[in-house]
Design an enzyme around this catalytic site. Structure first.
Site, mmCIF file in Angstrom:
data_model
loop_
_atom_site.group_PDB
_atom_site.id
_atom_site.type_symbol
_atom_site.label_atom_id
_atom_site.label_comp_id
_atom_site.label_asym_id
_atom_site.label_seq_id
_atom_site.Cartn_x
_atom_site.Cartn_y
_atom_site.Cartn_z
ATOM 1 C CD GLN A 115 -2.802 -13.703 -4.990
ATOM 2 O OE1 GLN A 115 -3.512 -13.214 -5.853
ATOM 3 N NE2 GLN A 115 -2.609 -13.120 -3.816
ATOM 4 C CG HIS A 171 -2.060 -1.015 1.047
ATOM 5 N ND1 HIS A 171 -2.044 -2.254 1.662
ATOM 6 C CD2 HIS A 171 -3.184 -0.984 0.290
ATOM 7 C CE1 HIS A 171 -3.133 -2.927 1.321
ATOM 8 N NE2 HIS A 171 -3.844 -2.188 0.488
ATOM 9 C CG ASP A 174 -8.235 -1.015 -4.006
ATOM 10 O OD1 ASP A 174 -8.806 -1.073 -2.922
ATOM 11 O OD2 ASP A 174 -7.010 -0.805 -4.115
#
Ligand SMILES: COc1ccc(/C(C)=N/OCCC(=O)N2CCOCC2)cc1OC1CCCC1
Ligand SMILES: [Mg+2]
Ligand SMILES: [Zn+2]
Length: 352
Positions: A302, A83, A251
């Site tokens: 994932q 981030h 995002d």
């Protein structure tokens, strides 16, 4: 003193110019932009997009104040693995590309576009590299400040708007009061919607909302191709709903990118999660899901992330703007297959 072509001084301006030729492309390598802009990917991407979209003229923006704001905003992103300011630059460029989809040619006002790009640029500023849940569990002062509700998202908004109060950073000084109010309203709405706890709600409404939009879709009168159907939405509320979804998609766009880019983001988010897990372990707290580096199954995580969250969201989005966004769906599919291959390879390796 004149302003550098991409907003920041760099000895690699020619290379940066070559990269910025792809500012409208989903395949832009944001890590290269970061390296060749002297770690100013957010400033250079935002400045380039503002110039290209003529927003500096449209809103009578002082280029110097825009640069002052962007450089200050960028410096308020922390040096955390995921981030950081590169993520903000990545999401900003992604939403810029999504806004270029022909279906949206006549959908948004200039002010809505300005607000969407601004929201993307600010959406994770001063993110400490831990999740909302961690801040709540560790009685962090931010959780106290925001009553455990969208803590990180509220904090990023507050920091970003605080920076705007700085006289020489107020690049929206020439917007009317009404325009400033709308920009603030849309930015708050969009950034708060990036809180993953809102993901379920977005998925709930997206289906019916998109069906109603498809029903209204008009054939653009002067379009020469049948696919150039522009979405015309009369209500600002509906347009903001679409922008909210768009930022959420941007995002969660890492698996929609080329494998070489996607795996760099996986390394970064896992670094951030594992560091949080280390802190939880040493504090005697329960270790959050996917944060324990000793038991992590990165590939499985994932695949789960893609199947449960990213693919369903992007399928909804791609349906609305069909045939655009097929590249994103194709990348998701091939990336998932690659992780499945890693797992199958792993087990056969163990058998040797
Ligand atoms: C490249 O991998 C990832 C990229 C993004 C994300 C998420 C969920 N982004 O959500 C928006 C930001 C947010 O709200 N977060 C940040 C993550 O934790 C939840 C709170 C998750 C990713 O992979 C996870 C899931 C499987 C193993 C780690
Ligand atoms: Mg966030
Ligand atoms: Zn983010």
């Amino acid at each position: 003193d004149t302003i550098p072509r991409f907003g920041t001084e760099t000895p690699h301006e020619a290379k940066l110019a070559e990269l910025m030729d792809n500012i409208d492309a989903w395949g832009l390598n944001i890590f290269d932009v970061h390296n060749y802009s002297q770690s100013h990917s957010l400033t250079s991407v935002m400045y380039t997009i503002f110039k290209k979209r003529n927003l500096i003229e449209t809103f009578r923006i002082s280029p110097q104040k825009l640069i002052n704001y962007l450089v200050t905003l960028e410096s308020h992103y922390l040096d955390v693995p995921y981030h950081c300011s590169i993520h903000a630059a990545d999401v900003t460029q992604a939403i810029h590309v999504l806004l270029l989809i022909p279906s949206f040619e006549n959908t948004f006002t200039d002010l809505e576009i300005l607000a969407a790009l601004f929201a993307a640029a600010i959406h994770d500023v001063d993110h400490p590299g831990v999740t909302n849940q961690y801040l709540i569990n560790s009685d962090n002062e931010l959780a106290l400040m925001y009553n455990d509700t969208s803590v990180l998202e509220n904090h990023s908004l507050a920091v970003a708007f605080k920076l705007l109060q700085n006289e020489d950073c107020d690049f929206i000084e020439n917007l009317s009061d009404e325009q400033r109010k709308i920009l603030r309203q849309i930015s708050i709405d969009m950034v708060l919607a990036t809180d993953m706890s809102k993901h379920g709600a977005i998925m709930q409404t997206i289906q019916s909302f998109h069906q109603s939009l498809k029903a209204k879709q008009c054939k653009d009168s002067n379009s020469n191709s049948s696919t150039n159907d522009s979405l015309v939405l009369t209500e600002q509320k509906e347009r903001v709903q679409l922008l909210r979804e768009m930022l959420h998609c941007a995002d969660l766009s890492n698996p929609t990118k080329h494998l070489s880019i996607y795996t760099q983001w996986v390394d970064r988010i896992m670094d951030e999660f594992h560091y949080q897990g280390d802190r939880e372990r040493s504090a005697g707290m329960p270790i959050s899901p996917m944060c324990n580096r000793r038991t992590a199954d990165i590939e499985m995580a994932q695949i789960g992330f893609i199947q449960a969250i990213v693919e369903p969201l992007w399928q909804m989005w791609a349906q609305l703007v069909y045939p655009h966004c097929q590249q994103m769906l194709d990348n998701i599919d091939s990336n998932r297959q690659w992780y499945e291959y890693q797992i199958s390879n792993r087990s056969s390796r163990n058998n040797t």
